[in-house]
Design an enzyme around this catalytic site. Structure first.
Site, mmCIF file in Angstrom:
data_model
loop_
_atom_site.group_PDB
_atom_site.id
_atom_site.type_symbol
_atom_site.label_atom_id
_atom_site.label_comp_id
_atom_site.label_asym_id
_atom_site.label_seq_id
_atom_site.Cartn_x
_atom_site.Cartn_y
_atom_site.Cartn_z
ATOM 1 N N ALA A 1 -2.637 -7.890 9.865
ATOM 2 C CA ALA A 1 -1.100 -7.849 9.643
ATOM 3 C C ALA A 1 -0.851 -7.490 8.177
ATOM 4 C CB ALA A 1 -0.614 -9.125 10.488
ATOM 5 N N THR B 1 -1.236 -5.202 5.586
ATOM 6 C CA THR B 1 -1.207 -4.161 4.723
ATOM 7 C C THR B 1 -0.892 -2.889 5.728
ATOM 8 O OG1 THR B 1 -3.610 -3.748 4.493
ATOM 9 C CG2 THR B 1 -2.683 -4.827 2.680
ATOM 10 N N PHE C 1 -0.740 -0.061 8.352
ATOM 11 C CA PHE C 1 0.012 0.007 9.781
ATOM 12 C C PHE C 1 0.057 -1.178 10.390
ATOM 13 C CE2 PHE C 1 -1.837 4.663 9.656
ATOM 14 C CZ PHE C 1 -0.788 4.984 9.582
ATOM 15 N N GLU D 1 -6.878 -12.250 3.459
ATOM 16 C CA GLU D 1 -6.647 -12.073 2.036
ATOM 17 C C GLU D 1 -6.987 -13.288 1.199
ATOM 18 O OE1 GLU D 1 -5.398 -9.212 1.449
ATOM 19 O OE2 GLU D 1 -4.896 -8.397 3.386
ATOM 20 N N ALA E 1 -11.076 -12.744 11.089
ATOM 21 C CA ALA E 1 -10.632 -12.370 12.519
ATOM 22 C C ALA E 1 -11.925 -11.965 13.253
ATOM 23 C CB ALA E 1 -9.514 -10.926 12.525
ATOM 24 N N ALA F 1 -8.965 -3.674 9.496
ATOM 25 C CA ALA F 1 -9.823 -2.502 8.627
ATOM 26 C C ALA F 1 -10.779 -3.356 7.714
ATOM 27 C CB ALA F 1 -8.928 -1.886 7.731
ATOM 28 N N TYR G 1 -7.566 7.646 13.831
ATOM 29 C CA TYR G 1 -7.458 9.027 13.324
ATOM 30 C C TYR G 1 -8.281 9.841 13.731
ATOM 31 C CZ TYR G 1 -6.392 12.232 9.393
ATOM 32 O OH TYR G 1 -6.021 13.148 8.586
ATOM 33 N N TYR H 1 -15.574 12.842 8.652
ATOM 34 C CA TYR H 1 -14.700 11.795 9.317
ATOM 35 C C TYR H 1 -14.809 11.926 10.757
ATOM 36 C CZ TYR H 1 -11.163 8.434 9.838
ATOM 37 O OH TYR H 1 -10.386 7.118 10.199
#
Length: 396
Positions: free
Chosen positions: A48, A50, A52, A74, A111, A139, A224, A234
């Site tokens: 939550a 950074t 998106f 963080e 997490a 991420a 993505y 990718y």
């Protein structure tokens, strides 16, 4: 202390608390300017702090007046050392949410672990009862598997053959050729273990087992696809295998939620400047050309614009949620417009160190990169003595 950006490769080692707060305020004001969204009122965002994930939390709170719990990992500040930007973002978000009379609490930790999942479960039970919307926007380059204890590391590599193409050093503007060796050994399996859908499913299973999912609850993860220009490194590379797994997981989660009328989706989002994307060869050059053309067409979006449109036009549009033939929500629709992609492909052939300042938007790329760390915002005095020791209100 006077806080300035200190770069090391594709990483900024410092973050500015006042600049990060300004970034959060700007996103809040944007969401408020677009009007209310009749969305979920009790929201959990995993990842939550950074990008998106942060934009999702802001959109939920200030678009739908939702109570939010944010989970992230963080670095807190220490005397003489700044926190990570996500820490300052979360501190600013909580301060603004509480000032607006909104419930907002945060959990800082891994997490992927059972401990953080349990801590989140306990908080939901104590404060919210149940959750209506779960955003999974994690991420991380590594994952300690909670069952096996194995530390998995993801890699961003092509599969089967060496990849050759152009890239740009966005600090210097130098366009060079790059070669990326193909993956080997357990690279694919490790990347899927970190960036695939297993942990998302674990979160949903844990919440459902404790009866913490409201009737009709929805969960969303982000993915993505991108253009043919980048697909070898990718979408058809190791990270693409992980995204395939993530997208397949949405269907298995949806099946598990049928008895509570729940839904699970993957939203395919636009290419944006993030710490992760900046480290992927080829992507910064593609984004700088893409930005140029999308801005010229008046359809450029950052994270907050993407998430606000996702919520208002897709998730909570008072009708069926539109998806593609693979069941995915496509909020990358403007990026992938045929005219935009044709123009970017043509510019790609022209891109050199000399031409890029004219045909691309490298300045915009650099600006967005600095903004990630709280630098480059109007109205912030970066020459002022700044207190780096900013706390998050809900974290002792």
């Amino acid at each position: 202390m006077i806080i300035e950006p200190r770069m090391r490769g594709f990483i900024c080692l410092t973050a500015h608390p006042v600049g990060c707060a300004q970034n959060v305020k700007n996103q809040i004001e944007y969401v408020k300017s677009k009007g209310p969204i009749d969305g979920a009122k009790r929201v959990l965002v995993v990842g939550a702090s950074t990008g998106f994930g942060l934009a999702s939390r802001i959109t939920s709170a200030f678009g739908s007046n939702a109570a939010t719990i944010g989970v992230f990992f963080e670095k807190a500040p220490a005397p003489g050392k700044t926190a990570s930007p996500g820490w300052y973002n979360s501190a600013a978000f909580e301060k603004e949410a509480h000032a607006a009379g909104l419930y907002a609490k945060s959990i800082n930790g891994d997490a992927f672990s059972k401990e953080i999942k349990q801590q989140t479960i306990d908080m939901i039970k104590a404060d919210l009862g149940q959750i209506d919307l779960i955003i999974y926007s994690l991420a991380s380059p590594v994952r300690m598997h909670p069952e096996t204890g194995v530390l998995h590391r993801s890699v961003l590599k092509p599969i089967g053959a060496t990849y050759h193409n152009k890239t740009v050093d966005f600090h210097t503007g130098n366009v060079t050729n790059v070669s990326i060796e193909p993956c080997a050994g357990d690279d694919i399996e490790n990347t899927v273990a970190v960036m695939g859908g297993e942990d998302w499913a674990m979160w949903m299973d844990a919440l459902k087992k404790e009866n913490l999912l409201a009737d009709g609850a929805m969960t969303l993860a982000y993915s993505y696809i991108g253009p043919s220009l980048t697909e070898a490194v990718y979408r058809k590379g190791t990270i693409g295998r992980a995204k395939d797994h993530l997208e397949a997981t949405a269907f298995s989660i949806a099946d598990s939620l049928k008895d509570i009328h729940g839904k699970a989706y993957v939203s395919v989002n636009k290419a944006l400047v993030t710490q992760a994307s900046s480290a992927i060869p080829v992507i910064p050059l593609y984004i700088s050309l893409l930005y140029k053309k999308m801005k010229e067409a008046g359809i450029h979006e950052g994270c907050i614009e993407q998430m606000q449109r996702l919520y208002s036009d897709r998730l909570y549009n008072a009708g069926e949620i539109p998806t593609d033939d693979k069941g995915r929500i496509r909020i990358d629709d403007w990026e992938m417009r045929d005219d935009i992609q044709a123009q970017v492909a043509a510019l790609w052939e022209e891109a050199t160190t000399e031409t890029l300042p004219q045909i691309g938007d490298l300045a915009g790329y650099k600006q967005d990169f600095l903004n990630l760390f709280g630098f480059g915002f109007d109205g912030v005095d970066y020459s002022a003595d700044t207190d780096e020791m900013v706390g998050i209100e809900s974290i002792e």
